[in-house]
Design an enzyme around this catalytic site. Structure first.
Site, PDB file in Angstrom:
ATOM      1  N   ASN A  17      53.125 -73.333 117.424  1.00 57.85           N
ATOM      2  CA  ASN A  17      52.048 -73.989 116.260  1.00 57.85           C
ATOM      3  C   ASN A  17      51.434 -74.236 116.609  1.00 57.85           C
ATOM      4  O   ASN A  17      50.071 -75.050 116.823  1.00 57.85           O
ATOM      5  CB  ASN A  17      52.176 -74.053 115.097  1.00 57.85           C
ATOM      6  N   ASN A 106      50.453 -79.109 106.748  1.00 53.22           N
ATOM      7  CA  ASN A 106      51.983 -78.295 106.983  1.00 53.22           C
ATOM      8  C   ASN A 106      51.864 -76.910 107.269  1.00 53.22           C
ATOM      9  O   ASN A 106      51.124 -76.835 106.502  1.00 53.22           O
ATOM     10  CB  ASN A 106      53.309 -79.118 106.277  1.00 53.22           C
ATOM     11  N   VAL A 143      58.817 -81.524  98.348  1.00 50.13           N
ATOM     12  CA  VAL A 143      58.187 -80.727  99.882  1.00 50.13           C
ATOM     13  C   VAL A 143      57.814 -79.144  99.401  1.00 50.13           C
ATOM     14  O   VAL A 143      58.110 -78.664  98.599  1.00 50.13           O
ATOM     15  CB  VAL A 143      59.826 -80.498 100.384  1.00 50.13           C
ATOM     16  N   ASP A 144      57.296 -78.688 100.105  1.00 51.95           N
ATOM     17  CA  ASP A 144      56.032 -77.857 100.643  1.00 51.95           C
ATOM     18  C   ASP A 144      55.583 -77.262  98.911  1.00 51.95           C
ATOM     19  O   ASP A 144      55.828 -75.853  98.890  1.00 51.95           O
ATOM     20  CB  ASP A 144      57.050 -76.633 100.749  1.00 51.95           C
ATOM     21  N   ALA A 172      51.531 -65.023 112.952  1.00 50.87           N
ATOM     22  CA  ALA A 172      50.794 -64.564 111.731  1.00 50.87           C
ATOM     23  C   ALA A 172      50.633 -66.241 111.870  1.00 50.87           C
ATOM     24  O   ALA A 172      49.616 -66.681 111.920  1.00 50.87           O
ATOM     25  CB  ALA A 172      50.961 -64.378 110.787  1.00 50.87           C
TER      26      ALA A 172
END
Ligand code: GAR
Length: 318
Positions: A17, A106, A143-144, A172
């Site tokens: 990435n 992120n 988190v996330d 993707a």
């Protein structure tokens, strides 16, 4: 075009990435540049790749008690504006996240809020999902779970294993991350977005209204007949490069002092400068909006009629 946003990419491993971000930033119209790659593992293969691509790399050996402090001073030395996590596998301490609020992004290999955390693809297969994907989001303490900035769907095929699925989701991810980061960085430099943000702060002050001043969006305090302007949006007027807000300084001395001390924040606007309007640059990613709000309040105070400032003083004393 305004200067490009300086992004630091943090990795723990392969860095594919990261590579997608580096290659996207080679386009002339990309609004960000990868100004630094670092992470918690000095031997991460992605670091060697970044180095080979001519990107600045810093190797920090992981130490629980010093890592985030070392990182913080590195980011400040390199005048980093945005942190992009790309497979960075350490939990970030809340105090660090708070200092960088709204400036850490992120990528996560699922359609958040589904399947947070680790072993995402196994979880997707175990849940019998037909569709999964990838998400880019702002990092918050939980988190996330921060604001979603963009997502892309990926079909789950019959017979997929966690590995085959991870491989397709990764393709993707590489499409999604550069696009969403560019949009995110662009939105903070978009004059319409900046105007909306300044307007919300200006109109939160008492007895204020919107008007245009020589075609520029501006905000006034007081009535339509006797009100005074206290903030003007400045959008590359008179051949200058800055987008910012003009507010009233106390005089030429203060203006000169501020511009000299922090030329990346303050500027002297052509035409308005001689009447003590100072410019605060807003087409940057590290704008301190509390600071802008303080300046607007100060400028409001300097321009408001005594009946209003008296009220405010009384409220402050209360
Ligand atoms: C990517 O799939 C990324 O989404 C994931 O790690 C991989 C890193 O690969 N991140 C997470 O799971 C974060 N919780 P890369 O190093 O090749 O970019």
């Amino acid at each position: 075009m305004a200067e490009r946003a300086r992004v630091a990419v943090l990795i723990s491993g392969r860095g594919s990435n990261m590579a997608a971000l580096i290659y996207a930033a080679r386009a002339a119209d990309c609004p960000f540049e990868v100004a630094l790659v670092t992470g918690d593992r000095p031997d991460a293969p992605g670091l060697a790749l970044a180095e080979a691509e001519g990107i600045e790399v810093e190797r920090i050996a992981y130490d629980k008690s010093t890592f985030f402090q070392t990182l913080e001073s590195l980011l400040s030395d390199k005048t980093i504006e945005i942190i992009a996590l790309a497979g960075f596998m350490r939990l970030i301490p809340p105090a660090f996240i708070a200092r960088w609020a709204g400036r850490i992004v992120n990528i996560h290999p699922s359609l958040l809020p589904r399947h947070k955390g680790l072993r995402t693809h196994e979880a997707v297969l175990a849940a019998g999902e037909r569709v999964t994907g990838a998400s880019v989001h702002l990092v918050s303490e939980e988190v996330d779970s921060g604001e979603l900035l963009g997502q892309v769907e990926v079909a789950v095929l019959p017979g997929d294993t966690a590995e085959t699925l991870a491989e397709r989701v990764l393709i993707a991810e590489h499409q999604l991350y550069p696009r969403v980061l560019a949009q995110f960085v662009g939105r903070e430099r978009d004059p319409a977005w900046i105007e909306a943000r300044v307007g919300a702060l200006a109109l939160a002050l008492p007895e204020t209204s919107f008007k245009t001043s020589h075609g520029a969006p501006a905000w006034r305090v007081g009535s339509e007949s006797s009100g005074k302007l206290f903030a003007i949006l400045f959008n590359r007027h008179h051949g200058e490069d800055s987008v910012g807000v003009l507010v009233k300084a106390s005089g030429q001395d203060e203006m000169a002092q501020l511009i000299d001390a922090e030329p990346e924040i303050y500027f002297r606007p052509a035409y308005y400068g001689p009447s003590d309007w100072i410019g605060i640059r807003l087409d940057r990613s590290n704008v301190d909006w509390d600071h802008v709000a303080e300046w607007l309040a100060r400028s409001w105070r300097a321009c408001a009629p005594p009946r209003l400032t008296k009220l405010l003083r009384a409220a402050e004393e209360f």
